[in-house]
Design an enzyme around this catalytic site. Structure first.
Site, PDB file in Angstrom:
ATOM      1  N   HIS A   9      -9.789   2.817  -0.209  1.00 48.20           N
ATOM      2  CA  HIS A   9      -9.893   1.716   0.750  1.00 48.20           C
ATOM      3  C   HIS A   9     -11.074   1.904   1.717  1.00 48.20           C
ATOM      4  O   HIS A   9     -10.936   1.693   2.929  1.00 48.20           O
ATOM      5  CB  HIS A   9      -8.578   1.586   1.510  1.00 48.20           C
ATOM      6  CG  HIS A   9      -8.248   0.197   1.943  1.00 48.20           C
ATOM      7  ND1 HIS A   9      -9.062  -0.537   2.783  1.00 48.20           N
ATOM      8  CD2 HIS A   9      -7.198  -0.608   1.641  1.00 48.20           C
ATOM      9  CE1 HIS A   9      -8.512  -1.719   2.989  1.00 48.20           C
ATOM     10  NE2 HIS A   9      -7.390  -1.797   2.305  1.00 48.20           N
ATOM     11  N   GLU A  69     -11.701  -2.821  -3.457  1.00 46.51           N
ATOM     12  CA  GLU A  69     -10.579  -2.007  -3.923  1.00 46.51           C
ATOM     13  C   GLU A  69     -10.334  -2.312  -5.400  1.00 46.51           C
ATOM     14  O   GLU A  69      -9.683  -3.307  -5.743  1.00 46.51           O
ATOM     15  CB  GLU A  69      -9.333  -2.325  -3.099  1.00 46.51           C
ATOM     16  CG  GLU A  69      -9.534  -2.170  -1.601  1.00 46.51           C
ATOM     17  CD  GLU A  69      -8.564  -3.020  -0.781  1.00 46.51           C
ATOM     18  OE1 GLU A  69      -7.348  -2.912  -0.987  1.00 46.51           O
ATOM     19  OE2 GLU A  69      -9.036  -3.808   0.052  1.00 46.51           O
ATOM     20  N   HIS A  87       0.796  -1.242   0.000  1.00 43.28           N
ATOM     21  CA  HIS A  87       0.000   0.000   0.000  1.00 43.28           C
ATOM     22  C   HIS A  87       0.826   1.290   0.000  1.00 43.28           C
ATOM     23  O   HIS A  87       0.531   2.224   0.750  1.00 43.28           O
ATOM     24  CB  HIS A  87      -0.952  -0.003   1.192  1.00 43.28           C
ATOM     25  CG  HIS A  87      -2.104  -0.969   1.067  1.00 43.28           C
ATOM     26  ND1 HIS A  87      -2.512  -1.506  -0.128  1.00 43.28           N
ATOM     27  CD2 HIS A  87      -2.951  -1.475   2.017  1.00 43.28           C
ATOM     28  CE1 HIS A  87      -3.553  -2.296   0.084  1.00 43.28           C
ATOM     29  NE2 HIS A  87      -3.836  -2.308   1.361  1.00 43.28           N
TER      30      HIS A  87
HETATM   31  C1  FUC Z   1      -6.287  -5.004   1.934  1.00 45.57           C
HETATM   32  C2  FUC Z   1      -5.660  -6.322   2.156  1.00 45.57           C
HETATM   33  C3  FUC Z   1      -4.530  -6.372   3.071  1.00 45.57           C
HETATM   34  C4  FUC Z   1      -4.480  -5.367   4.174  1.00 45.57           C
HETATM   35  C5  FUC Z   1      -5.215  -4.086   3.918  1.00 45.57           C
HETATM   36  C6  FUC Z   1      -5.593  -3.261   5.109  1.00 45.57           C
HETATM   37  O1  FUC Z   1      -5.892  -4.402   0.751  1.00 45.57           O
HETATM   38  O2  FUC Z   1      -5.337  -7.000   0.982  1.00 45.57           O
HETATM   39  O3  FUC Z   1      -4.315  -7.675   3.519  1.00 45.57           O
HETATM   40  O4  FUC Z   1      -4.729  -5.931   5.380  1.00 45.57           O
HETATM   41  O5  FUC Z   1      -6.213  -4.132   3.003  1.00 45.57           O
END
Ligand code: FUC
Length: 328
Positions: free
Chosen positions: A169, A292, A98
């Site tokens: 996210h 996502e 990320h």
């Molecule tokens: C998602 C997951 C990850 C991670 C994150 C907060 O993208 O693929 O495992 O924990 O979020």
């Protein structure tokens, strides 16, 4: 001098209301009218914009509602090559996740333009930030449309070839509290990406049919074999139809996701940690679901996946739409 995040409130005429913080270009709430016309905050958020800047929160690695970049997801070995040149990224035990230590989710974005229903933020990521080559100019636009959609558009340009993969996210719960196990999910994906024990891609795609990942027919998320999701789905590429539909019988709210991105990470944390959540809501087991939309995972190290390199002169263009309606 420490900066304070700014909150921008967007509204449309159908009762959608979003609060966005310029810290991390983060959605901190999204109110949607339910079947009784009561507003439900469908995105998990914290009480104050400042809460997102505290280490107690950032250490938990949740990325609540944030814009994730320069690379959303995992890069194996925390490195990649462009031609003969190897780039070493910020990594944790050999995995870049990320965007690194201080990814786009922890940056103050510039507020470029605000209207009642639309906000444009921008961020300049300098050459070699977190190890990535090139000065990358990124804009993200959040728009609440007349059709009751939240439209998120990302654009980016660079002065050196660099991998780019941006996403939002947000953790959704169409009841605003409790669990998402009773929500129904439709997912237009015939294949998912095989992952190893470190959640890194093997390069293999597997059919969703007859697997616990088969949501091609709308069904309850908490069905018997549900063990939580942290998985990557290849979205079927048939036309401009929605890729995901999520609904709650309790509130009557249905959300459809449209995107021009080829894959979708679906993440359902078993339990959210204790934090000062908005409206002091309680969350139970499997309290939220993330969608996502993004490029193929670890594409920089997977020769069989479509390239994710942005070159000078090109524009990265990612459009993802969350459309809301009420079903009685
Ligand atoms: C998602 C997951 C990850 C991670 C994150 C907060 O993208 O693929 O495992 O924990 O979020």
């Amino acid at each position: 001098m420490s900066q304070n995040p700014q909150i921008i409130t967007l509204k449309n005429k159908k009762g959608l209301e979003a609060q966005i913080s310029n810290f991390g270009a983060t959605i901190i709430s999204l109110n949607v009218p339910d079947k009784n016309n009561n507003p439900i905050n469908v995105v998990v958020g914290l009480q104050n914009a400042k809460d997102y800047t505290s280490q107690i929160y950032t250490d938990k690695g949740l990325y609540l509602g944030a814009t994730v970049g320069r690379w959303a997801g995992r890069i194996a070995g925390g490195k990649f090559k462009i031609g003969e040149k190897q780039y070493q990224l910020y990594n944790n035990n050999g995995v870049h996740l990320h965007g690194g230590k201080e990814g786009f989710d922890k940056k103050y974005w510039n507020i470029d333009k605000v209207t009642d229903s639309k906000l444009t933020l921008s961020y300049l990521s300098k050459d070699l930030e977190e190890g990535f080559p090139g000065n990358l100019k990124t804009t993200v636009t959040f728009k609440l449309s007349k059709k009751n959609e939240l439209k998120i558009t990302y654009q980016a340009t660079t002065d050196k070839p660099t991998p780019v993969n941006l996403t939002n996210h947000a953790y959704f719960n169409l009841e605003g509290s409790g669990t998402i196990l009773d929500h129904e999910l439709e997912l237009k994906s015939d294949k998912y990406v095989e992952l190893d024990e470190h959640l890194l891609v093997t390069g293999k795609l597997i059919n969703t049919k007859n697997s616990p990942y088969d949501f091609t027919t709308k069904s309850e998320i908490g069905k018997a074999d549900f063990k939580g999701l942290d998985d990557i789905f290849v979205l079927n590429s048939n036309g401009n139809t929605h890729k995901v539909a999520l609904s709650s019988a309790k509130t009557g709210i249905e959300m459809k996701v449209f995107t021009n991105q080829p894959t979708l990470v679906i993440y359902t944390p078993p339990q959210l940690p204790e934090l000062p959540y908005k409206n002091k809501v309680n969350f139970s087991k499997y309290s939220a679901i993330c969608f996502e939309a993004e490029g193929y995972p670890d594409a920089v190290n997977q020769p069989n996946f479509p390239s994710a390199l942005l070159k000078p002169g090109e524009t990265y263009n990612n459009k993802t739409v969350f459309e809301f309606c009420v079903r009685s």
